[in-house]
Design an enzyme around this catalytic site. Structure first.
Site, short mmCIF file in Angstrom:
data_model
loop_
_atom_site.label_atom_id
_atom_site.label_comp_id
_atom_site.label_asym_id
_atom_site.label_seq_id
_atom_site.Cartn_x
_atom_site.Cartn_y
_atom_site.Cartn_z
N GLU A 44 27.74 -0.19 -66.94
CA GLU A 44 28.68 0.18 -66.16
C GLU A 44 30.35 -0.59 -66.13
OE1 GLU A 44 28.46 -2.98 -61.93
OE2 GLU A 44 26.27 -2.35 -63.13
N ASP B 102 32.80 -10.04 -55.94
CA ASP B 102 33.04 -10.98 -57.10
C ASP B 102 33.15 -12.16 -57.77
OD1 ASP B 102 32.33 -7.98 -58.61
OD2 ASP B 102 34.42 -7.12 -58.97
#
Length: 260
Positions: A49, A60
């Protein structure tokens, strides 16, 4: 069938889960990021990914946010993500991209889809784009043979799970906990239940992410999911030892875990 369909057909026939390894493009610089994705592919990652560094990474945690910041300071540009994708494919793993949607809008939706497909990419994960608002992207993905991959979370109701899964191709990204990415001492307790609920509405592979950092955790998740997604632990390993030795060692441990 695109490359993701072929991969999960194979891993299911082997009676195991797939290892999905996340690394940001351009971190700590473009050349090292190319070497890093090759290293994880060669060490046993089935899917890589490739993250697109972004200035406002809502999902994140601190490890990936810091890596994205370093990549952008080093001069990363979106067009370079396709070089990283091509390197994953050449190393023998299936590449997908994970990106917030604004960079794709700026690049041009159809142009991005075309360039991703040309580089050998199999799909795109869009953490801030919900299926209800993704028709333009889904049409571009269909036109270029790409898998649009959306997220489900513990907060998703049954109807939301169904609608999201129906919009996905390749696999469904199952976010096992609420919150940002990052390594955790244990797998979220709600992960098996969320996988069970999602299985009730789709036959697509289900890949679980957010928190896995060890081979033992990978084996635990692999016992109930089709794929195990690992990000922050790998990014931290790359940042700690840019010789790639620790990154390779950890990937091998995780790969052994999903194959137990």
């Amino acid at each position: 069938m695109n490359a993701l369909d072929e991969l999960f057909t194979r891993t299911r026939s082997e009676g195991r889960a797939a290892l999905v390894a996340y690394l940001p493009a351009g971190y700590p610089d473009l050349e090292t990021s190319v070497q890093a994705v090759r290293a994880v592919a060669e060490a046993g990652a089935d899917v890589v990914e490739v993250g697109v560094p972004y200035t406002d990474p809502l999902m994140d945690g601190p490890v990936i946010e810091q890596a994205a910041s370093e990549a952008l300071k080093a001069g990363f540009r979106l067009a370079q993500v396709f070089d990283v994708v091509a390197s994953v494919r050449e190393a023998g793993a299936v590449p997908v991209v994970m990106s917030y949607y604004n960079p794709i809008l700026r690049h041009g939706i159809d142009q991005f889809a075309a360039e991703l497909a040309d580089a050998g990419g199999a799909g795109l994960i869009t953490p801030d784009l919900i299926p209800d608002e993704a028709q333009v992207w889904r049409s571009a993905a269909d036109a270029h043979g790409l898998a649009p991959i959306f997220l489900v979370a513990p907060s998703s109701g049954d109807e939301r799970l169904r609608m999201t899964a129906e919009a996905c191709r390749g696999f469904v990204y199952v976010a096992s906990t609420m919150g940002v990415t990052g390594t955790r001492a244990q797998v979220g307790q709600g992960a098996p239940d969320l996988v069970k609920r999602t299985r009730a509405v789709t036959e697509l592979p289900l890949c679980v992410g957010l928190g896995v950092s060890t081979g033992a955790q990978a084996a635990e998740v692999a016992s109930f999911a089709d794929g195990v997604i690992v990000g922050s632990a790998l990014v931290r390993a790359l940042g700690a030892d840019r010789s790639l030795a620790e990154l390779t060692r950890l990937t091998e441990e995780l790969a052994e875990g999903v194959r137990r």
